[in-house]
Design a protein around this motif. Structure first.
Motif, short mmCIF file in Angstrom:
data_model
loop_
_atom_site.label_atom_id
_atom_site.label_comp_id
_atom_site.label_asym_id
_atom_site.label_seq_id
_atom_site.Cartn_x
_atom_site.Cartn_y
_atom_site.Cartn_z
N UNK A 75 -105.43 -13.03 -78.56
CA UNK A 75 -104.89 -13.49 -79.83
C UNK A 75 -103.78 -12.57 -80.32
N UNK A 76 -104.00 -11.24 -80.18
CA UNK A 76 -102.97 -10.28 -80.60
C UNK A 76 -101.71 -10.44 -79.77
N UNK A 77 -101.86 -10.63 -78.46
CA UNK A 77 -100.70 -10.79 -77.59
C UNK A 77 -99.93 -12.05 -77.93
N UNK A 78 -100.64 -13.14 -78.18
CA UNK A 78 -99.98 -14.41 -78.51
C UNK A 78 -99.12 -14.28 -79.77
N UNK A 79 -99.64 -13.57 -80.77
CA UNK A 79 -98.89 -13.44 -82.01
C UNK A 79 -97.61 -12.67 -81.88
N UNK A 80 -97.57 -11.69 -80.93
CA UNK A 80 -96.37 -10.86 -80.80
C UNK A 80 -95.35 -11.45 -79.83
N UNK A 81 -95.83 -12.10 -78.75
CA UNK A 81 -94.87 -12.67 -77.81
C UNK A 81 -94.16 -13.88 -78.40
N UNK A 82 -94.76 -14.52 -79.38
CA UNK A 82 -94.16 -15.72 -79.99
C UNK A 82 -92.80 -15.41 -80.61
N UNK A 83 -92.68 -14.21 -81.20
CA UNK A 83 -91.43 -13.86 -81.88
C UNK A 83 -90.23 -13.95 -80.93
N UNK A 84 -90.45 -13.57 -79.68
CA UNK A 84 -89.36 -13.61 -78.70
C UNK A 84 -89.02 -15.04 -78.29
N UNK A 85 -89.98 -15.96 -78.44
CA UNK A 85 -89.78 -17.32 -77.95
C UNK A 85 -89.10 -18.24 -78.97
N UNK A 86 -89.16 -17.90 -80.24
CA UNK A 86 -88.72 -18.84 -81.27
C UNK A 86 -87.24 -19.22 -81.19
N UNK A 87 -86.31 -18.29 -81.01
CA UNK A 87 -84.90 -18.70 -80.93
C UNK A 87 -84.62 -19.66 -79.77
N UNK A 88 -85.19 -19.36 -78.60
CA UNK A 88 -84.98 -20.23 -77.45
C UNK A 88 -85.64 -21.59 -77.66
N UNK A 89 -86.83 -21.59 -78.26
CA UNK A 89 -87.53 -22.84 -78.57
C UNK A 89 -86.68 -23.72 -79.48
N UNK A 90 -86.07 -23.10 -80.50
CA UNK A 90 -85.26 -23.87 -81.44
C UNK A 90 -84.06 -24.51 -80.73
N UNK A 137 -90.25 -22.52 -88.58
CA UNK A 137 -91.16 -21.82 -89.49
C UNK A 137 -92.57 -22.39 -89.40
N UNK A 138 -92.67 -23.71 -89.28
CA UNK A 138 -93.99 -24.35 -89.22
C UNK A 138 -94.70 -24.08 -87.90
N UNK A 139 -93.97 -23.68 -86.86
CA UNK A 139 -94.63 -23.27 -85.62
C UNK A 139 -95.56 -22.08 -85.90
N UNK A 140 -95.14 -21.19 -86.77
CA UNK A 140 -95.99 -20.06 -87.17
C UNK A 140 -96.94 -20.44 -88.29
N UNK A 172 -88.83 -20.11 -72.82
CA UNK A 172 -89.84 -19.93 -73.87
C UNK A 172 -91.20 -20.51 -73.51
N UNK A 173 -91.24 -21.54 -72.68
CA UNK A 173 -92.53 -22.15 -72.33
C UNK A 173 -93.43 -21.19 -71.55
N UNK A 174 -92.83 -20.26 -70.84
CA UNK A 174 -93.62 -19.31 -70.06
C UNK A 174 -94.47 -18.41 -70.95
N UNK A 175 -94.02 -18.19 -72.18
CA UNK A 175 -94.78 -17.37 -73.13
C UNK A 175 -96.14 -18.01 -73.41
N UNK A 176 -96.15 -19.32 -73.54
CA UNK A 176 -97.41 -20.02 -73.81
C UNK A 176 -98.22 -20.22 -72.53
N UNK A 177 -97.54 -20.37 -71.39
CA UNK A 177 -98.28 -20.49 -70.13
C UNK A 177 -99.07 -19.22 -69.85
N UNK A 178 -98.57 -18.08 -70.29
CA UNK A 178 -99.27 -16.81 -70.10
C UNK A 178 -100.68 -16.86 -70.68
N UNK A 179 -100.86 -17.61 -71.76
CA UNK A 179 -102.17 -17.69 -72.41
C UNK A 179 -103.22 -18.39 -71.54
#
Length: 523
Positions: free
Chosen positions: A56-71, A82-85, A197-204
């Motif tokens: 859970x801690x890792x997911x919260x921090x890696x997300x920050x790097x993914x948001x610009x690319x996701x957008x 913003x609603x993603x968070x 950015x999708x790889x960040x979520x695949x890591x989970x």
């Protein structure tokens, strides 16, 4: 009326019934283990707890790097990003306490397995999401699953470790959270740069499956007889009487109250504290909270049991966590804003400047576990709060390299001391049968405090940082913005240091020495 606590003569019958109702392994009922087996089981529980907390801690921090690319890839609006968070934050805050209570009734290992598998499934869904709306919905589902698994990671420690060893186990868990938080931005940045950015979520996905497998390998006492092995003379904790139903109305009211509170705080930076939507939202939150209190008082099986609600150490630890988290996370928000806007650093370099904080949390957690045995909860917590306040005050001089490094380090050491002390007190003070609900309360305090801190910081910074000249976009706008940011950062961080200093009041209410978890009457 039948007493909720059976007579000693009834315990053997209750044990037989519990063994029939829940098997720790397929075809094999749980049996009290000997010293060697207990040691092995404790280590297995610790590994499963650490894995669940770290994912859970890792997911919260890696997300920050993914948001610009996701957008960019999904063509999402700023509000959708913003609603993603926000969707995640609201879901997890609303359900932490309720899920912890469900774990007390139905088994924490079961909740950890279900939460981990659900978290992994939601992450896999995000990897395949065709649009921003899908990502938002699946992030909300991730939040629900995080609420299911997080209280279980603490409750399992409470049922496995005796009181004199609990602080050490909590310290290991806190260190793991610090490591995950430190590694998150680096791992996230590398994954986004190489794989998207999708790889960040695949890591989970593999991490969640691994956590579920670890949880399945753990043998735990049935929930009906949850006890801390290795504590001579302890009486088994007794669950609600058969047929007693959970206060579903109270659960719905608590979830509504927390969801409204967090959603309101998240939108404060954009709307302001005194805007009509903000005031209306907080008013509705207050009404929902009052209705929840009334519902709890009338219920025979409240969401927050009487021994937990009346415990001074639990209430003091919750208040201390909330206020300290507000100061720390508000300071991190301001420091990040300053490093990227005033100092002109990119996101990765700014993250490296803040690296002493999670690294010193890793160092500080085991030191705190040792200090608790010598100093007791009150002095250890007070020392942690003082270190945190001094660290935030040092961050007000972010222009100085040594001051910034020392500030981040002091905040890391101090916040680790507060986290370990408060967590050990909250989980250790309540009976093992209520470990889930107190674990949910503890995590709710941290989440709400961090959201409150960011709301306070964001409300203070913009008014001082963005003068009319900058808004007009003149040629010197960028220079003015950086100068104004430097001027505004100091007072804002000192204000947040004052907020964190308020934690000294509840810290003074903690026990003077570390006491073993005591048996409290059910109710």
């Amino acid at each position: 009326m039948r007493s909720e606590r059976p007579e000693p003569s009834e315990l053997s019958e209750l044990s037989e019934l519990s063994e029939l109702s829940e098997l720790s392994e397929p075809g094999r009922p749980y049996r009290p283990s000997g010293p060697a087996e207990s040691a092995v089981r404790r280590r297995a529980v610790l590994v499963a707890s650490v894995a669940g907390a770290a994912i859970v801690a890792l997911d919260g921090t890696v997300l920050m790097a993914a948001q610009p690319s996701l957008q960019r890839e999904l063509g999402a609006t700023v509000a959708q990003v913003q609603w993603v968070s926000t969707a995640y934050l609201v879901a997890v805050a609303a359900l932490l306490v309720v899920c912890g209570r469900l774990g007390d009734r139905h088994g924490h290992r079961r909740m950890l397995v279900l939460g981990s598998l659900g978290f992994g499934a939601a992450s896999a869904g995000i990897v395949l999401a065709p649009g921003a709306s899908w990502v938002i919905g699946l992030r909300a589902l991730q939040g629900v699953c995080a609420a299911v698994l997080q209280p279980a990671t603490l409750a399992l420690l409470r049922t496995a470790y005796p009181a004199d060893r609990l602080a050490g186990a909590v310290a290991v868990r806190t260190s793991a959270i610090g490591i995950a938080s430190a590694a998150g931005p680096v791992i996230g940045g590398a994954l986004v740069a190489c794989l998207g950015w999708r790889s960040v979520f695949f890591l989970n996905v593999p991490l969640a499956l691994g956590t579920a497998a670890l949880a399945l390998a753990v043998r735990t006492p049935p929930p009906a007889l949850a006890r801390t092995e290795g504590e001579p003379g302890r009486t088994p904790e007794v669950p609600p009487a058969p047929g007693t139903r959970l206060n579903l109305g109270g659960a719905a009211l608590l979830a509504t109250t927390l969801a409204l509170l967090v959603a309101g705080l998240v939108h404060v930076p954009a709307r302001g504290w005194t805007s009509v939507p903000a005031l209306l939202g907080f008013a509705v939150t207050a009404v929902a909270a009052a209705l929840f209190v009334v519902s709890e008082r009338r219920s025979t099986d409240p969401i927050v049991p009487g021994p937990v609600a009346r415990s001074v150490p639990v209430a003091a630890s919750m208040a201390m966590l909330l206020v300290t988290a507000a100061g720390v996370f508000g300071a991190l928000f301001v420091a990040t804003f300053h490093l990227q806007n005033a100092a002109g650093l990119d996101a990765f370099t700014a993250a490296l400047h803040g690296l002493p904080l999670p690294l010193l949390m890793v160092v500080g957690a085991p030191l705190t576990g040792a200090a608790l045995g010598r100093l007791g909860a009150r002095r250890t917590a007070a020392s942690g709060v003082v270190l945190t306040v001094l660290g935030i005050a040092l961050l007000s001089r972010l222009g100085s390299g040594w001051a910034a490094a020392a500030g981040f380090a002091a905040v890391g050491l101090g916040f680790a001391a507060v986290m370990v002390t408060a967590t050990g007190t909250v989980v250790g003070d309540a009976p093992a049968g209520y470990a889930g609900v107190v674990g949910g309360l503890k995590q709710t305090a941290v989440n709400t405090g961090s959201t409150l801190g960011v709301a306070v910081a964001a409300g203070l910074v913009p008014a001082a940082v963005i003068p009319p000249a900058v808004l007009s976009g003149g040629p010197s706008a960028d220079g003015l913005a950086r100068a104004s940011s430097a001027i505004a950062t100091g007072p804002t961080l000192l204000t947040l240091a004052a907020v964190a200093a308020l934690a000294l009041v509840p810290a003074a209410l903690l026990p003077t020495r570390q006491l073993p978890a005591r048996q409290l009457p059910a109710g």
